[in-house]
Design a protein around this motif. Structure first.
Motif, PDB file in Angstrom:
ATOM      1  N   PRO A   1       4.992  28.215  54.603  1.00  0.00           N
ATOM      2  CA  PRO A   1       5.677  27.539  53.494  1.00  0.00           C
ATOM      3  C   PRO A   1       5.567  28.360  52.205  1.00  0.00           C
ATOM      4  CG  PRO A   1       4.133  26.056  54.600  1.00  0.00           C
ATOM      5  CD  PRO A   1       3.899  27.419  55.149  1.00  0.00           C
ATOM      6  N   LEU A   2       6.617  28.312  51.390  1.00  0.00           N
ATOM      7  CA  LEU A   2       6.605  29.046  50.121  1.00  0.00           C
ATOM      8  C   LEU A   2       5.399  28.689  49.266  1.00  0.00           C
ATOM      9  CD1 LEU A   2      10.308  29.063  48.902  1.00  0.00           C
ATOM     10  CD2 LEU A   2       8.931  31.001  49.602  1.00  0.00           C
ATOM     11  N   SER A   3       4.990  27.429  49.319  1.00  0.00           N
ATOM     12  CA  SER A   3       3.870  26.984  48.484  1.00  0.00           C
ATOM     13  C   SER A   3       2.554  27.659  48.845  1.00  0.00           C
ATOM     14  CB  SER A   3       3.719  25.468  48.583  1.00  0.00           C
ATOM     15  OG  SER A   3       3.422  25.091  49.922  1.00  0.00           O
ATOM     16  N   GLU A   4       2.464  28.255  50.025  1.00  0.00           N
ATOM     17  CA  GLU A   4       1.240  28.926  50.468  1.00  0.00           C
ATOM     18  C   GLU A   4       1.284  30.441  50.258  1.00  0.00           C
ATOM     19  OE1 GLU A   4       0.378  27.817  54.490  1.00  0.00           O
ATOM     20  OE2 GLU A   4       0.419  25.676  54.033  1.00  0.00           O
ATOM     21  N   LEU A   5       2.396  30.958  49.744  1.00  0.00           N
ATOM     22  CA  LEU A   5       2.557  32.399  49.601  1.00  0.00           C
ATOM     23  C   LEU A   5       2.276  32.863  48.177  1.00  0.00           C
ATOM     24  CD1 LEU A   5       5.868  32.863  51.611  1.00  0.00           C
ATOM     25  CD2 LEU A   5       3.517  33.176  52.421  1.00  0.00           C
ATOM     26  N   SER A   6       1.819  34.097  48.070  1.00  0.00           N
ATOM     27  CA  SER A   6       1.610  34.703  46.756  1.00  0.00           C
ATOM     28  C   SER A   6       2.966  35.106  46.172  1.00  0.00           C
ATOM     29  CB  SER A   6       0.729  35.948  46.885  1.00  0.00           C
ATOM     30  OG  SER A   6       1.444  36.981  47.560  1.00  0.00           O
ATOM     31  N   GLU A   7       2.976  35.410  44.895  1.00  0.00           N
ATOM     32  CA  GLU A   7       4.212  35.881  44.250  1.00  0.00           C
ATOM     33  C   GLU A   7       4.737  37.133  44.943  1.00  0.00           C
ATOM     34  OE1 GLU A   7       5.794  37.636  39.985  1.00  0.00           O
ATOM     35  OE2 GLU A   7       3.890  36.565  40.048  1.00  0.00           O
ATOM     36  N   GLN A   8       3.845  38.032  45.333  1.00  0.00           N
ATOM     37  CA  GLN A   8       4.257  39.271  45.998  1.00  0.00           C
ATOM     38  C   GLN A   8       4.901  38.981  47.352  1.00  0.00           C
ATOM     39  OE1 GLN A   8       1.179  38.816  44.632  1.00  0.00           O
ATOM     40  NE2 GLN A   8       1.466  40.088  42.829  1.00  0.00           N
ATOM     41  N   GLN A   9       4.379  38.008  48.088  1.00  0.00           N
ATOM     42  CA  GLN A   9       4.971  37.653  49.371  1.00  0.00           C
ATOM     43  C   GLN A   9       6.359  37.032  49.187  1.00  0.00           C
ATOM     44  OE1 GLN A   9       1.375  35.485  50.494  1.00  0.00           O
ATOM     45  NE2 GLN A   9       1.440  36.574  52.457  1.00  0.00           N
ATOM     46  N   VAL A  10       6.514  36.198  48.184  1.00  0.00           N
ATOM     47  CA  VAL A  10       7.816  35.586  47.915  1.00  0.00           C
ATOM     48  C   VAL A  10       8.825  36.646  47.472  1.00  0.00           C
ATOM     49  CG1 VAL A  10       9.063  33.940  46.448  1.00  0.00           C
ATOM     50  CG2 VAL A  10       6.824  33.327  47.386  1.00  0.00           C
ATOM     51  N   ARG A  11       8.380  37.617  46.681  1.00  0.00           N
ATOM     52  CA  ARG A  11       9.266  38.672  46.179  1.00  0.00           C
ATOM     53  C   ARG A  11       9.579  39.734  47.216  1.00  0.00           C
ATOM     54  NH1 ARG A  11       6.639  41.259  41.445  1.00  0.00           N
ATOM     55  NH2 ARG A  11       8.552  42.454  41.468  1.00  0.00           N
ATOM     56  N   GLY A  12       8.847  39.748  48.337  1.00  0.00           N
ATOM     57  CA  GLY A  12       9.112  40.717  49.388  1.00  0.00           C
ATOM     58  C   GLY A  12       8.359  42.016  49.258  1.00  0.00           C
ATOM     59  N   THR A  13       7.374  42.071  48.357  1.00  0.00           N
ATOM     60  CA  THR A  13       6.585  43.294  48.227  1.00  0.00           C
ATOM     61  C   THR A  13       5.310  43.241  49.055  1.00  0.00           C
ATOM     62  OG1 THR A  13       5.480  42.481  46.228  1.00  0.00           O
ATOM     63  CG2 THR A  13       7.486  43.790  45.924  1.00  0.00           C
ATOM     64  N   ALA A  14       5.087  42.103  49.721  1.00  0.00           N
ATOM     65  CA  ALA A  14       3.948  41.941  50.627  1.00  0.00           C
ATOM     66  C   ALA A  14       4.415  41.157  51.853  1.00  0.00           C
ATOM     67  CB  ALA A  14       2.801  41.205  49.939  1.00  0.00           C
ATOM     68  N   CYS A  15       3.809  41.429  52.983  1.00  0.00           N
ATOM     69  CA  CYS A  15       4.142  40.748  54.238  1.00  0.00           C
ATOM     70  C   CYS A  15       3.914  39.243  54.092  1.00  0.00           C
ATOM     71  CB  CYS A  15       3.284  41.305  55.366  1.00  0.00           C
ATOM     72  SG  CYS A  15       3.490  40.449  56.954  1.00  0.00           S
ATOM     73  N   VAL A  16       4.898  38.431  54.514  1.00  0.00           N
ATOM     74  CA  VAL A  16       4.753  36.977  54.404  1.00  0.00           C
ATOM     75  C   VAL A  16       3.655  36.435  55.308  1.00  0.00           C
ATOM     76  CG1 VAL A  16       7.099  36.501  53.644  1.00  0.00           C
ATOM     77  CG2 VAL A  16       6.588  36.495  56.072  1.00  0.00           C
ATOM     78  N   PHE A  17       3.234  37.195  56.317  1.00  0.00           N
ATOM     79  CA  PHE A  17       2.212  36.722  57.244  1.00  0.00           C
ATOM     80  C   PHE A  17       0.800  37.174  56.884  1.00  0.00           C
ATOM     81  CE2 PHE A  17       6.163  36.867  59.750  1.00  0.00           C
ATOM     82  CZ  PHE A  17       6.254  35.524  60.065  1.00  0.00           C
ATOM     83  N   CYS A  18       0.639  38.467  56.573  1.00  0.00           N
ATOM     84  CA  CYS A  18      -0.717  38.969  56.346  1.00  0.00           C
ATOM     85  C   CYS A  18      -0.977  39.439  54.921  1.00  0.00           C
ATOM     86  CB  CYS A  18      -1.034  40.090  57.332  1.00  0.00           C
ATOM     87  SG  CYS A  18      -0.067  41.601  57.097  1.00  0.00           S
ATOM     88  N   GLY A  19       0.067  39.572  54.100  1.00  0.00           N
ATOM     89  CA  GLY A  19      -0.111  39.943  52.703  1.00  0.00           C
ATOM     90  C   GLY A  19      -0.241  41.432  52.438  1.00  0.00           C
ATOM     91  N   ILE A  20      -0.135  42.273  53.467  1.00  0.00           N
ATOM     92  CA  ILE A  20      -0.250  43.717  53.264  1.00  0.00           C
ATOM     93  C   ILE A  20       0.907  44.206  52.388  1.00  0.00           C
ATOM     94  CG2 ILE A  20       1.047  44.377  55.331  1.00  0.00           C
ATOM     95  CD1 ILE A  20      -0.965  46.658  55.724  1.00  0.00           C
ATOM     96  N   HIS A  21       0.633  45.178  51.518  1.00  0.00           N
ATOM     97  CA  HIS A  21       1.653  45.736  50.619  1.00  0.00           C
ATOM     98  C   HIS A  21       2.757  46.396  51.441  1.00  0.00           C
ATOM     99  CE1 HIS A  21       3.490  47.653  47.181  1.00  0.00           C
ATOM    100  NE2 HIS A  21       3.486  48.780  47.874  1.00  0.00           N
ATOM    101  N   LEU A  22       4.004  46.173  51.032  1.00  0.00           N
ATOM    102  CA  LEU A  22       5.159  46.758  51.709  1.00  0.00           C
ATOM    103  C   LEU A  22       5.931  47.651  50.754  1.00  0.00           C
ATOM    104  CD1 LEU A  22       6.564  43.511  53.372  1.00  0.00           C
ATOM    105  CD2 LEU A  22       5.194  45.288  54.487  1.00  0.00           C
ATOM    106  N   ASP A  23       6.600  48.650  51.312  1.00  0.00           N
ATOM    107  CA  ASP A  23       7.579  49.418  50.562  1.00  0.00           C
ATOM    108  C   ASP A  23       8.826  49.497  51.439  1.00  0.00           C
ATOM    109  OD1 ASP A  23       7.255  51.555  52.405  1.00  0.00           O
ATOM    110  OD2 ASP A  23       5.697  52.458  51.162  1.00  0.00           O
ATOM    111  N   ASN A  24       9.857  50.144  50.956  1.00  0.00           N
ATOM    112  CA  ASN A  24      11.111  50.173  51.718  1.00  0.00           C
ATOM    113  C   ASN A  24      10.972  50.838  53.082  1.00  0.00           C
ATOM    114  OD1 ASN A  24      12.498  48.763  49.789  1.00  0.00           O
ATOM    115  ND2 ASN A  24      13.203  50.596  48.717  1.00  0.00           N
ATOM    116  N   ALA A  25      10.012  51.739  53.234  1.00  0.00           N
ATOM    117  CA  ALA A  25       9.820  52.419  54.514  1.00  0.00           C
ATOM    118  C   ALA A  25       9.051  51.567  55.525  1.00  0.00           C
ATOM    119  CB  ALA A  25       9.094  53.746  54.297  1.00  0.00           C
TER     120      ALA A  25
END
Length: 63
Positions: free
Chosen positions: A9-33
């Motif tokens: 649920p969105l309410s359980e995600l960090s701002e970075q996860q909602v914005r797509g800069t972190a994995c919605v499941f584990c929170g690891i940092h993401l980049d375009n690659a």
């Protein structure tokens, strides 16, 4: 592994996860690659329907 239809649920995600800069499941940092686009989702938030575009790491994105 989580199925792509069962996102946290969105309410359980960090701002970075909602914005797509972190994995919605584990929170690891993401980049375009490293990001796997999970497609557009619609959900209720603050009394309105909003669109969001979750992303996951390759381990959770199924690639």
């Amino acid at each position: 592994m989580d199925t792509l239809d069962e996102l946290p649920p969105l309410s359980e995600l960090s701002e970075q996860q909602v914005r797509g800069t972190a994995c919605v499941f584990c929170g690891i940092h993401l980049d375009n690659a490293t990001a796997v686009d999970l497609g557009e989702r619609r959900t209720g938030r603050a009394g309105a329907t909003v669109r969001w575009f979750p992303r996951a790491c390759t381990g959770h994105g199924g690639t």
